[in-house]
Design a protein around this motif. Structure first.
Motif, PDB file in Angstrom:
ATOM      1  N   VAL A  31      74.734  32.372  60.219  1.00 36.29           N
ATOM      2  CA  VAL A  31      74.487  31.020  60.091  1.00 36.29           C
ATOM      3  C   VAL A  31      74.604  30.262  61.366  1.00 36.29           C
ATOM      4  O   VAL A  31      75.597  30.677  62.185  1.00 36.29           O
ATOM      5  N   ASP A  32      73.423  29.377  61.771  1.00 38.94           N
ATOM      6  CA  ASP A  32      73.262  28.893  63.070  1.00 38.94           C
ATOM      7  C   ASP A  32      73.529  29.900  64.148  1.00 38.94           C
ATOM      8  O   ASP A  32      74.384  29.593  65.014  1.00 38.94           O
ATOM      9  N   GLN A  33      73.164  30.994  64.083  1.00 42.09           N
ATOM     10  CA  GLN A  33      72.996  32.098  65.136  1.00 42.09           C
ATOM     11  C   GLN A  33      74.285  32.424  65.208  1.00 42.09           C
ATOM     12  O   GLN A  33      74.865  33.207  66.454  1.00 42.09           O
ATOM     13  N   ALA A  34      75.113  32.601  64.297  1.00 41.08           N
ATOM     14  CA  ALA A  34      76.604  32.890  64.333  1.00 41.08           C
ATOM     15  C   ALA A  34      76.915  33.827  62.982  1.00 41.08           C
ATOM     16  O   ALA A  34      76.391  33.574  61.754  1.00 41.08           O
ATOM     17  N   LYS A  35      77.642  34.941  63.146  1.00 45.46           N
ATOM     18  CA  LYS A  35      77.969  35.724  61.993  1.00 45.46           C
ATOM     19  C   LYS A  35      79.223  35.178  61.329  1.00 45.46           C
ATOM     20  O   LYS A  35      80.092  34.968  62.085  1.00 45.46           O
ATOM     21  N   LYS A  36      79.059  34.735  60.230  1.00 49.50           N
ATOM     22  CA  LYS A  36      80.110  34.060  59.556  1.00 49.50           C
ATOM     23  C   LYS A  36      80.440  35.009  58.148  1.00 49.50           C
ATOM     24  O   LYS A  36      79.686  35.749  57.738  1.00 49.50           O
ATOM     25  N   PHE A  37      81.751  35.034  57.954  1.00 47.64           N
ATOM     26  CA  PHE A  37      82.304  35.881  56.825  1.00 47.64           C
ATOM     27  C   PHE A  37      82.722  34.842  55.610  1.00 47.64           C
ATOM     28  O   PHE A  37      83.292  33.726  55.890  1.00 47.64           O
ATOM     29  N   TYR A  38      82.319  34.912  54.405  1.00 47.98           N
ATOM     30  CA  TYR A  38      82.890  34.297  53.420  1.00 47.98           C
ATOM     31  C   TYR A  38      83.405  35.308  52.275  1.00 47.98           C
ATOM     32  O   TYR A  38      83.052  36.411  52.024  1.00 47.98           O
ATOM     33  N   ASP A  39      84.399  34.504  51.459  1.00 48.50           N
ATOM     34  CA  ASP A  39      85.022  35.428  50.394  1.00 48.50           C
ATOM     35  C   ASP A  39      83.981  35.785  49.251  1.00 48.50           C
ATOM     36  O   ASP A  39      84.262  36.838  48.607  1.00 48.50           O
ATOM     37  N   TYR A  40      83.029  34.975  48.949  1.00 48.12           N
ATOM     38  CA  TYR A  40      82.106  35.003  47.992  1.00 48.12           C
ATOM     39  C   TYR A  40      80.911  34.640  48.143  1.00 48.12           C
ATOM     40  O   TYR A  40      80.690  33.563  49.012  1.00 48.12           O
ATOM     41  N   VAL A  41      79.853  34.935  47.496  1.00 53.45           N
ATOM     42  CA  VAL A  41      78.568  34.445  47.510  1.00 53.45           C
ATOM     43  C   VAL A  41      78.132  34.443  46.149  1.00 53.45           C
ATOM     44  O   VAL A  41      78.567  35.369  45.330  1.00 53.45           O
ATOM     45  N   ALA A  42      77.460  33.285  45.537  1.00 59.18           N
ATOM     46  CA  ALA A  42      77.120  33.135  44.140  1.00 59.18           C
ATOM     47  C   ALA A  42      75.804  32.599  43.951  1.00 59.18           C
ATOM     48  O   ALA A  42      75.235  32.266  44.896  1.00 59.18           O
ATOM     49  N   CYS A  43      75.366  32.662  42.876  1.00 59.09           N
ATOM     50  CA  CYS A  43      73.917  32.038  42.474  1.00 59.09           C
ATOM     51  C   CYS A  43      74.377  30.708  41.294  1.00 59.09           C
ATOM     52  O   CYS A  43      75.623  30.996  40.979  1.00 59.09           O
ATOM     53  N   LEU A  44      73.451  30.011  41.164  1.00 57.93           N
ATOM     54  CA  LEU A  44      73.548  28.984  40.192  1.00 57.93           C
ATOM     55  C   LEU A  44      73.562  29.504  38.809  1.00 57.93           C
ATOM     56  O   LEU A  44      72.882  30.483  38.567  1.00 57.93           O
ATOM     57  N   TYR A  45      74.418  28.968  37.961  1.00 55.83           N
ATOM     58  CA  TYR A  45      74.454  29.349  36.517  1.00 55.83           C
ATOM     59  C   TYR A  45      73.893  28.101  35.775  1.00 55.83           C
ATOM     60  O   TYR A  45      74.409  27.013  36.056  1.00 55.83           O
ATOM     61  N   PRO A  46      73.201  28.432  34.906  1.00 54.51           N
ATOM     62  CA  PRO A  46      72.689  29.708  34.397  1.00 54.51           C
ATOM     63  C   PRO A  46      71.368  30.090  34.780  1.00 54.51           C
ATOM     64  O   PRO A  46      71.070  31.157  34.347  1.00 54.51           O
ATOM     65  N   ALA A  47      70.957  29.767  35.838  1.00 55.28           N
ATOM     66  CA  ALA A  47      69.543  30.047  36.198  1.00 55.28           C
ATOM     67  C   ALA A  47      69.485  31.435  36.985  1.00 55.28           C
ATOM     68  O   ALA A  47      68.410  32.001  37.023  1.00 55.28           O
ATOM     69  N   GLY A  48      70.732  31.602  37.566  1.00 52.20           N
ATOM     70  CA  GLY A  48      70.513  32.753  38.644  1.00 52.20           C
ATOM     71  C   GLY A  48      69.861  32.669  39.767  1.00 52.20           C
ATOM     72  O   GLY A  48      69.898  31.475  40.392  1.00 52.20           O
ATOM     73  N   PHE A  50      67.350  32.055  42.222  1.00 52.62           N
ATOM     74  CA  PHE A  50      66.102  31.100  42.383  1.00 52.62           C
ATOM     75  C   PHE A  50      65.518  30.491  43.703  1.00 52.62           C
ATOM     76  O   PHE A  50      66.439  30.050  44.298  1.00 52.62           O
ATOM     77  N   ASN A  51      64.425  31.165  44.237  1.00 46.41           N
ATOM     78  CA  ASN A  51      64.060  30.867  45.561  1.00 46.41           C
ATOM     79  C   ASN A  51      65.081  31.480  46.700  1.00 46.41           C
ATOM     80  O   ASN A  51      65.157  30.740  47.569  1.00 46.41           O
ATOM     81  N   ASP A  52      65.508  32.458  46.349  1.00 43.10           N
ATOM     82  CA  ASP A  52      66.599  33.111  47.244  1.00 43.10           C
ATOM     83  C   ASP A  52      67.663  32.198  47.656  1.00 43.10           C
ATOM     84  O   ASP A  52      68.442  32.296  48.608  1.00 43.10           O
ATOM     85  N   GLN A  53      68.159  31.062  47.004  1.00 48.49           N
ATOM     86  CA  GLN A  53      69.177  30.292  46.963  1.00 48.49           C
ATOM     87  C   GLN A  53      70.517  30.950  46.719  1.00 48.49           C
ATOM     88  O   GLN A  53      70.896  31.388  45.511  1.00 48.49           O
TER      89      GLN A  53
END
Length: 98
Positions: A31-48, A50-53
């Motif tokens: 993110v912004d040329q820095a490595k960031k760690f997050y506990d979670y990654v998710a997709c929109l529900y119920p769509a899954g 979409f457009n690599d979001q």
């Protein structure tokens, strides 16, 4: 640290109205040329996905859980080792903020 939500959990984030579904945990992304760690990654529900979001967030950003995903012995083992995995991240990886 609070118990982690398993993959497949459906929840909302603070200040959010759209449900999201957890598809990954302990993720590092750039993110912004820095490595960031997050506990979670998710997709929109119920769509899954979409457009690599993807939605990246941390435990403290969760508002409400509507459905808790499947949990078994392997999930419990992952929860036990997760803190040590986080502590072993390289110094150039910082915790992301939402």
């Amino acid at each position: 640290m609070l118990s982690m939500y398993p993959l497949g959990s459906v929840l909302t984030l603070k200040d959010g109205t759209q449900k999201v579904m957890i598809i990954g945990r302990g993720v590092v992304t750039e993110v912004d040329q820095a490595k960031k760690f997050y506990d979670y990654v998710a997709c929109l529900y119920p769509a899954g996905i979409f457009n690599d979001q993807m939605i990246y967030f941390n435990q403290e950003n969760i508002d409400h859980c509507f459905f808790k995903g499947f949990s078994d012995n392997e999930e419990e083992a992952f929860e036990r080792v997760y803190p040590s995995l986080v502590s072993e991240l390289p110094n150039d990886v910082v915790k992301g903020e939402v």
